[in-house]
Scaffold this active site. Structure first.
Site, PDB file in Angstrom:
ATOM      1  N   SER A  22       0.830  -1.207   0.000  1.00  0.00           N
ATOM      2  CA  SER A  22       0.000   0.000   0.000  1.00  0.00           C
ATOM      3  C   SER A  22       0.869   1.263   0.000  1.00  0.00           C
ATOM      4  O   SER A  22       1.629   1.504  -0.924  1.00  0.00           O
ATOM      5  CB  SER A  22      -0.944  -0.046   1.204  1.00  0.00           C
ATOM      6  OG  SER A  22      -1.828   1.036   1.222  1.00  0.00           O
ATOM      7  N   HIS A  78      -7.399  -5.341  -0.412  1.00  0.00           N
ATOM      8  CA  HIS A  78      -6.205  -4.587  -0.040  1.00  0.00           C
ATOM      9  C   HIS A  78      -5.498  -5.136   1.196  1.00  0.00           C
ATOM     10  O   HIS A  78      -4.279  -5.301   1.193  1.00  0.00           O
ATOM     11  CB  HIS A  78      -6.591  -3.120   0.177  1.00  0.00           C
ATOM     12  CG  HIS A  78      -5.458  -2.158   0.062  1.00  0.00           C
ATOM     13  ND1 HIS A  78      -4.857  -1.847  -1.135  1.00  0.00           N
ATOM     14  CD2 HIS A  78      -4.798  -1.433   0.999  1.00  0.00           C
ATOM     15  CE1 HIS A  78      -3.895  -0.967  -0.940  1.00  0.00           C
ATOM     16  NE2 HIS A  78      -3.822  -0.704   0.347  1.00  0.00           N
TER      17      HIS A  78
END
Length: 522
Positions: free
Chosen positions: A291, A497
């Site tokens: 990320s 994610h």
């Protein structure tokens, strides 16, 4: 039905289960018993159903009478009220941590003047149906620091403090050997690998799943010298040589400053320590980011090209650079990203601490999208990144909540929102036209020049990623064609994610291929 909609029905005088029984008692009873009795015969079960219907009618009358008494103050009597919702959670808070205990249903009981043991005019058959709460055993990792988690699981661990060029004091963690111990030649003999966490996270993220599942442990057992970064502003890096974290100036940073100052200081420290230990000093460090950890790598290598020579390869999980197709609720903030007064009011002037009503608003969007449990949706990380029930590990949730969110600046989140507002362009922070002219010599913030990147980069992505979707990753890949190792899609359509860190299948569908690719740069 969402949780919010369910709770709107709390005033209903009869529970859903009671309505079902009443339906059985008004015309459906014969159908219900036909399967277990022969025509003309009356079984024990039939008698039981008859008695149950009688009690249900008594319950209905009693609750209706209680409801009418509530509406008429003159007739009010002590009443025992039961609210039944399908909220799917119980929430237990402890100092410094949050532990969620999952149940299949939660029955919350309010009492006005009667106690829970006071008798009612009827026997409540639904006590048989109330599920028992699932008891999640306490995991000490919930309350331990990153090095303590490593040591608890049989690994050696180190903690180092270093200073950045702009005065921030960062904590760098290290696992120099696998669980089997260091070799006779000494510690840290393996190739160095640097793991950089994402938004609102810390070095602990790489360990929380435990041995054989968490990436830091897997790499240590594979013989790597594992280093774990902590970006300024998180749990482990909240100090400065001159400023207090209570000062606004302390929080005047985004991932741009992390890229320019934090990562270089940490990489240089790794090489310096290995030199002191007489280990291999070749510039062969492998960088693994998740990320925001990938955003920092792209910004670093494009802004300070000399670090291309200090990193052997980058492995980017859920890579975030271009943000033109973001599904995360963070996109709802994009229109306000330049309204500084509003941002400071609702999200915190220093540390990113959004007001509860903002989190509830974003969580409502997220929960409707994923049907996630309410207590999960109220965690900032899951609000912004999403939740995948298929990859969900209930026993791990209290541990995750003990370490996230780990903190960052409001400016960091706003920087991402600005990118979304600017059609997803990968650019520096927008200070407004006047300040942009002073800082950059132009009215708009400059884009990062990805042509400066020469380090080989592998991009791992998932189709259901709210922040790093396939189209945005493909856009990034097209700008890195001269150095890219390739795009690697996770073979799971629901993978999202945060699953790259804590998904049940992450070791199999992500880490196995990741380690194989890393071997090429051994």
């Amino acid at each position: 039905m969402t949780l919010a909609k369910v709770t709107q029905h709390r005033s209903m005088p009869v529970t859903h289960g009671l309505l079902l029984l009443l339906l059985l008692g008004t015309g459906q009873r014969n159908y219900a018993t036909a399967a277990v009795t022969s025509p003309g015969s009356e079984s024990i079960f039939d008698n039981f159903i008859s008695g149950l219907m009688s009690k249900a009618v008594s319950a209905k009358n009693y609750l209706e009478m209680a409801s009418s008494n509530e509406r008429d103050p003159a007739l009010q009597q002590p009443v025992h009220k039961t609210d039944v919702t399908t909220s799917f959670y119980t929430h237990h808070g402890t100092a410094g941590s949050t532990a969620g205990i999952i149940t299949s249903s939660t029955v919350a009981t309010r009492t006005t003047t009667l106690t829970t043991t006071e008798n009612t005019p009827f026997w409540n058959p639904f006590t048989w149906l109330k599920p028992r709460a699932v008891s999640i055993p306490y995991n000490p990792d919930t309350d331990l620091t990153t090095p303590e988690i490593a040591v608890r699981h049989g690994y050696s661990a180190e903690s180092h403090t270093l200073k950045t060029a702009d005065g921030y004091l960062l904590t760098l963690h290290r696992i120099p050997c696998g669980r089997a111990g260091c070799s006779s030649a000494g510690k840290g003999m393996g190739q160095p690998v640097f793991l950089q966490h994402g938004l609102l996270s810390s070095s602990a993220d790489w360990l929380l799943s435990g041995p054989e599942k968490a990436l830091a442990f897997i790499l240590a057992d594979a013989g790597y010298d594992v280093w774990l970064g902590n970006a300024r502003g998180n749990t482990y890096s909240r100090k400065h040589v001159t400023m207090s974290s209570d000062e606004t100036a302390f929080w005047d940073f985004s991932w741009h400053e992390m890229a320019l100052y934090d990562i270089p200081a940490e990489i240089d420290f790794v090489y310096a320590m290995r030199k002191l230990e007489h280990n291999d000093t070749a510039h062969n460090l492998l960088y693994v980011g998740h990320s925001m950890g990938t955003t920092m790598a792209f910004a670093l290598l494009s802004s300070r090209p000399e670090y291309n020579e200090k990193i052997e390869a980058v492995f980017a999980m859920a890579p975030v650079a271009f943000m033109g197709h973001v599904k995360s609720p963070i996109r709802l903030l994009a229109p306000f990203s330049n309204d500084i007064e509003m941002i400071l009011k609702f999200f915190g002037s220093n540390e990113f601490m959004p007001q509860n009503k903002i989190i509830r608003y974003l969580a409502k969007y997220g929960c409707e999208l994923t049907e996630a449990e309410k207590y999960i949706c109220e965690n900032t990380v899951f609000v912004l990144c999403g939740f995948d029930k298929e990859q969900y590990n209930a026993t791990l949730m209290p541990v995750i909540f003990g370490h996230t969110p780990a903190g960052t600046s409001t400016k960091t989140v706003v920087h991402y929102a600005q990118e979304i507002h600017e059609q997803g362009n990968f650019q520096q922070f927008d200070y407004g036209e006047a300040e942009n002219h002073r800082r950059y010599g132009q009215s708009k913030p400059p884009s990062y020049n990805l042509d400066n990147i020469s380090t080989p980069i592998a991009l791992f992505y998932a189709n259901n990623d709210w922040l790093a979707g396939p189209l945005d990753v493909a856009n990034l890949f097209s700008r890195l064609t001269s150095t890219s190792i390739g795009m690697f899609r996770v073979p799971n359509e629901n993978f999202n994610h945060v699953d790259f860190l804590w998904g049940n299948d992450a070791p199999e569908v992500v880490y196995k291929q990741l380690v194989m690719l890393m071997q090429r740069y051994k």
